[in-house]
Design an enzyme around this catalytic site. Structure first.
Site, short mmCIF file in Angstrom:
data_model
loop_
_atom_site.label_atom_id
_atom_site.label_comp_id
_atom_site.label_asym_id
_atom_site.label_seq_id
_atom_site.Cartn_x
_atom_site.Cartn_y
_atom_site.Cartn_z
N ASP A 329 0.86 -1.18 0.00
CA ASP A 329 0.00 0.00 0.00
C ASP A 329 0.90 1.23 0.00
O ASP A 329 2.11 1.15 0.11
CB ASP A 329 -1.01 -0.01 1.14
CG ASP A 329 -0.36 -0.15 2.48
OD1 ASP A 329 0.87 -0.24 2.52
OD2 ASP A 329 -1.09 -0.16 3.49
N ASP A 633 -3.60 -3.41 6.34
CA ASP A 633 -3.74 -2.93 7.71
C ASP A 633 -5.16 -3.06 8.25
O ASP A 633 -5.36 -3.16 9.44
CB ASP A 633 -3.25 -1.47 7.82
CG ASP A 633 -3.87 -0.55 6.77
OD1 ASP A 633 -4.81 -0.99 6.08
OD2 ASP A 633 -3.42 0.60 6.66
N ASP A 637 -8.72 -6.54 5.14
CA ASP A 637 -7.56 -7.03 4.39
C ASP A 637 -7.19 -8.46 4.78
O ASP A 637 -6.39 -9.09 4.10
CB ASP A 637 -6.33 -6.13 4.65
CG ASP A 637 -6.47 -4.76 4.01
OD1 ASP A 637 -7.21 -4.66 3.01
OD2 ASP A 637 -5.86 -3.81 4.51
P1 ADP Z 1 -4.66 4.16 1.42
O1 ADP Z 1 -4.33 3.05 0.49
O2 ADP Z 1 -4.05 5.44 0.95
O3 ADP Z 1 -4.35 3.86 2.85
P2 ADP Z 1 -7.46 4.19 2.28
O4 ADP Z 1 -8.23 2.98 1.87
O5 ADP Z 1 -7.06 4.31 3.68
O6 ADP Z 1 -6.23 4.37 1.27
O7 ADP Z 1 -8.29 5.47 1.91
C1 ADP Z 1 -8.90 5.62 0.68
C2 ADP Z 1 -9.52 6.96 0.56
O8 ADP Z 1 -10.51 7.11 1.55
C3 ADP Z 1 -8.53 8.08 0.81
O9 ADP Z 1 -7.92 8.49 -0.39
C4 ADP Z 1 -9.40 9.17 1.36
O10 ADP Z 1 -9.98 9.89 0.30
C5 ADP Z 1 -10.48 8.41 2.09
N1 ADP Z 1 -10.20 8.35 3.51
C6 ADP Z 1 -9.17 7.72 4.11
N2 ADP Z 1 -9.22 7.82 5.44
C7 ADP Z 1 -10.32 8.54 5.72
C8 ADP Z 1 -10.96 9.00 6.93
N3 ADP Z 1 -10.46 8.73 8.12
N4 ADP Z 1 -12.09 9.72 6.81
C9 ADP Z 1 -12.60 9.98 5.59
N5 ADP Z 1 -12.08 9.59 4.45
C10 ADP Z 1 -10.95 8.88 4.48
MG MG Z 2 -5.24 3.84 4.82
#
Ligand code: ADP
Ligand code: MG
Length: 898
Positions: A329, A633, A637
């Site tokens: 990731d 994480d 997953d």
């Molecule tokens: P990454 O692979 O970067 O960890 P995530 O699955 O954690 O991606 O997040 C995907 C998308 O969800 C992010 O690009 C963001 O737009 C949104 N996001 C992530 N964390 C939060 C949060 N705590 N609250 C709201 N939106 C979030």
């Molecule tokens: Mg994340």
């Protein structure tokens, strides 16, 4: 605690009161006091094997049985000294095995302690992350999807909370939890208002007060161990153990046959024949190999831990060496996860935000001019939304500010503070009534807040595409305006193209009676407040690690939930390019079988992926014959982590669920640590092959010497006790050093080892046979030379023993560099371990040859300088022959793996 109470049957308020706590949690001082009173939240240690059992286990081994039988028979036939020597060797061997295994075991146990679960608690009204062991009765614990419940909790709040209680109740389906009291005689499985220690939160979130910790918890009463590091043999070890068994059986068969030939055909006296076959058995059975392999693995595990990769599942040490693709990731693994909100876009335009790390100070500028946030109501509301739709907490620690919770949310708090909000005051003024937690599947978070004198409001923050689809208007200083989705999408692309992580924020005013949120309330009619662009710099060491992977023939794929433009920009900065095929989860869903497989193989960036996409990706890559390491994480997953050949969980930000599904846990969440672990994995595999490549030729050579001597009716060039001596000196002093070999240069410039390649490759087998033949020739040659010079039997055998040890010393140098020539300066320098080993063997050999007591016991005799020189000269001779062999194979078969 007093007698366990029916906590499930009392109300949450009563439970809190009875435990002397409240919703703000205990104070730090009270928590410390209770920790002293109740002890650590730990289950009693499960008793492992005691030292005595381990010592006894050393004797449970067919070779030992054979030797003890031989010792008994030796006494019977009047060879008392031989019997004593055999008994002494048995004892020494067992003691060394015992000590070494103990060391290996302690090393593994120390690593087990590194994967300590954490818990989120509220103390003094603030969220804190503490070791789960430090949780005390009365603590207010915050639960989120993916958490292992750290202690028995009486729930106080629950939002969509579902818990998998299989460990305690055996139910396979997660159950819903709620804070309402249930009947006092509800069975354990039906105590809906309790979250029990050791169970796993699969969805939603909640808050509970601790009612029992450690041995007093339900889990403690039944005494199950959860999430422990799995011990067990690795595939290589199993392969080796079965090989050693086969070799033992074969050797015993050859020994019996040799005994028959010796007595019936060649007419050797019974006792001579008997001692000869004992020597044969001792020589050929690779008794020390399994122990030394275990040590090599344990050292690998230790070295990986030193590089922040904690092995939870021992076979991973080997599998790591054959990894051919790493799916990682982005956020926090390739990037630092030190977020800074750097830009804000509202209907009025783009605003740059200054500042450093999580410091709550920094100016807003637009077009170069400093902007007063108080003059911009949209910016102010956006900042308020960022502070309220947020679960993190900022805390000043010495010179720096730290985040408890998600770093991105920490950056939003810093932004809100820069805009003039007092976070704690805002959270008090607009109390949260409900929330929908962030989930990688729906990619947004929403919270519902009461507003004094106004109707409640829902604030939503999340992935911009997602939010834009849910918005119908955009906020302006005057009120609202129609939303131009395309224009906003371009803004998102523009920020993403600079590598910024983009979040959209929106609000919806709700009717006064609204007390709870559900998706239908926030997934429509939102008013967009604006976008926030966050920078998260790439880790510099990740860039180097990616380059290293490229040389090592390992493909790296970025698999992220983030936006395609952001992911691509970061990938380019990291040198994942230049040709970068980028796919999104939506693209993947449109592809069918073959196209999907091709896309998975070719693309390097996978954006906006869901946990399901990760699972499909792993499966497609594996179907293409690749050995896949996959990071993760979140709780969702877990299936992909389990499915991957190497599941890699993040120690810092990973959930317990992800850690438990993984073979390794990264203490520092850093991509470079995965690559370091792969390097160590390759090293361990090389070292095990070196061990085998070194041990077997010596064993087989000595064994063959006896078989051939008897077959041709010759005087034995070496006696049984002398073989015992050689084996003891060499395995202990020399063989063990190979377990400590450092990584060979060029290890990360080789292609990955093909999956499923057997330990004994044809190349290794032919080398073992070649060197065995050289050892036999050396033994007979030196004995023949001694005979020709008219030396006594004792002196001749002493020459053979010395020749064998010297050959093994020189062969050790050849084996140390499997993948290159050994006659390099580096090769000659060796490691301290090697030189200590050699020093010990040399001293032992001098004693063997010249010390009168040893001469009596082992039948050795002093050698004249010329004789000693001849024995010693055989070493370099063997080394040169082996190197010529290596070189010929490399030329002839085009670099076949040896
Ligand atoms: P990454 O692979 O970067 O960890 P995530 O699955 O954690 O991606 O997040 C995907 C998308 O969800 C992010 O690009 C963001 O737009 C949104 N996001 C992530 N964390 C939060 C949060 N705590 N609250 C709201 N939106 C979030
Ligand atoms: Mg994340």
């Amino acid at each position: 605690m007093e007698r366990p109470r029916a906590w499930h049957a009392v109300s949450a308020a009563e439970a809190l009161a009875a435990l002397g706590s409240d919703i703000n949690g205990l104070s730090d001082t009270e928590a410390r006091r209770r920790l002293d009173a109740h002890g650590m939240n730990r289950l009693p240690e499960q008793r492992s094997e005691g030292p005595l059992q381990r010592l006894v286990a050393q004797f449970r081994n067919p070779l030992i049985y054979t030797l003890l039988a031989a010792a008994a028979i030796s006494v019977g036939i009047g060879h008392g000294t031989d019997a004593m020597v055999i008994a002494a060797v048995v004892l020494v061997n067992a003691l060394i095995g015992f000590v070494q295994e103990g060391r290996a075991e302690r090393a593994l146990a120390a690593i087990r302690d590194l994967v300590q679960p954490q818990a989120s608690v509220r103390r003094d009204g603030r969220r804190q992350t503490i070791p789960a062991e430090a949780v005390v009765p009365g603590d207010v614990v915050l639960l989120e999807a993916g958490d292992r419940v750290p202690a028995d909790l009486r729930l106080v709040e629950a939002r969509g909370l579902r818990i998998d209680q299989a460990v305690l109740t055996g139910e396979s389906v997660p159950v819903d939890k709620a804070p309402d009291a249930v009947s006092p005689d509800a069975a354990l499985a039906d105590r809906q208002s309790l979250a029990l220690s050791g169970t796993l939160v699969t969805a939603g979130n909640g808050v509970g007060v601790v009612v029992a910790t450690g041995a007093a918890s339900e889990l403690g009463r039944i005494g199950v161990l959860i999430g422990a590091v799995e011990p067990g043999a690795t595939p290589l070890m199993r392969q080796m153990q079965s090989f050693a068994r086969q070799l033992t059986v074969a050797t015993l068969a050859v020994a019996v046959a040799t005994f028959g030939v010796a007595t019936l055909v060649r007419g050797y006296p019974l006792d001579t024949a008997f001692m000869a076959v004992i020597g044969l058995a001792v020589a050929a059975i690779p008794e020390g190999l399994p122990t030394v392999m275990t040590i090599a693995l344990a050292i690998g595990v230790q070295r990986m831990a030193a590089r922040n990769a904690i092995v939870r599942h021992l076979p991973a040490v080997e599998t790591l060496g054959s990894v051919s693709v790493i799916c990682t990731d982005k956020t926090g693994t390739l990037t630092r996860n030190e977020m800074l909100a750097a830009s804000v876009v509202t209907a009025a335009g783009t605003i740059a935000v200054e500042g450093e790390s999580y410091w709550p100070i920094g100016a807003f500028t637009a077009g170069g001019a400093v902007l007063d946030p108080a003059s911009d109501p949209v910016l102010e509301e956006l900042a308020l939304a960022a502070a309220l739709c947020n679960d993190a907490q900022l805390r000043q620690q010495g010179e720096s500010w730290r985040v408890d919770g998600d770093p991105m949310e920490g950056a939003l708090l810093a932004l809100a503070a820069k805009a003039g909000h007092d976070i704690d005051a805002a959270r008090t003024e607009f109390p949260r009534r409900d929330a929908i937690p962030f989930d990688a599947r729906h990619r947004y978070m929403a919270s519902l807040h009461a507003r004094p004198g106004r109707s409640p409001v829902a604030f939503v923050k999340g992935a911009p595409e997602r939010l834009l689809a849910m918005c119908t208007a955009v906020a302006t200083p005057e009120g609202t305006a129609p939303l131009d989705r395309d224009a906003w999408a371009r803004q998102v692309e523009a920020l993403g193209g600079q590598g910024q992580r983009v979040l959209a924020l929106a609000r919806r005013a709700l009717p006064p009676e609204t007390g709870s949120l559900d998706p239908s309330l926030v997934e429509r009619d939102l008013v967009l407040l604006g976008l926030i662009g966050l920078i998260d710099p790439p880790r510099s060491e990740a860039r180097a690690a990616i380059a290293e992977c490229r040389e090592a023939g390992i493909a790296v794929k970025m698999v992220t939930g983030d936006h395609a433009a952001t992911a691509r920009a970061i990938a380019l900065q990291l040198g994942l390019g230049p040709a970068l095929r980028t796919l999104t989860g939506a693209d993947l869903n449109r592809l069918d079988g073959v196209e999907f497989a091709v896309a998975c193989r070719d693309a390097a960036v996978f954006a906006r992926t869901s946990p399901e996409d990760k699972l499909r990706l792993v499966e497609a890559l594996q179907a293409g014959g690749l050995v896949v390491a996959m990071t993760g994480d979140g709780v969702n997953d877990a299936p992909a982590l389990k499915r991957a050949d190497i599941g890699v969980a993040m120690g810092g930000r990973g959930t317990e669920a992800a850690k438990e599904a993984s073979a390794i846990v990264l203490a520092d969440d850093n991509f470079a640590s995965i690559v370091a672990a792969v390097r160590e994995g390759r090293t361990v595999h090389d070292n095990i092959r070196k061990l085998i490549g070194w041990t077997l030729p010596t064993d087989i050579g000595e064994g063959m010497t006896i078989v051939l001597a008897i077959a041709f009716g010759l005087t034995l060039p070496i006696s049984a006790v002398q073989i015992l001596w050689v084996n003891m000196v060499t395995t202990v002093a020399l063989g063990l050093t190979l377990a400590f070999e450092p990584t060979e240069p060029g290890t990360m410039r080789r292609q990955p080892r093909p999956a499923g390649e057997p330990l004994l490759t044809p190349g290794l087998i032919s080398r073992i046979l070649f060197v065995s033949a050289l050892v036999v020739a050396g033994a007979f040659g030196s004995y023949a030379w001694a005979t020709a010079r008219g030396l006594s039997l004792e002196a001749g055998r002493t020459m053979v023993v010395n020749a064998l040890v010297v050959m093994e010393i020189f062969y050790l140098f050849s084996v140390r560099y499997v993948h290159g020539p050994s006659l390099t300066w580096q090769g000659v320098l060796g490691t301290p371990a090697v030189w200590i080993g050699i020093a010990i063997s040399v001293v032992a050999q001098i004693a063997f040859t010249y010390a009168p007591p040893l001469q009596v016991v082992f039948g050795s005799a002093a050698l004249a300088p010329a004789e000693a020189a001849v024995a010693v000269a055989l070493g370099p001779l063997l080394l040169v022959a082996v190197e010529i062999g290596k070189w010929a194979v490399a030329k002839g078969v085009g670099g076949a793996r040896t």
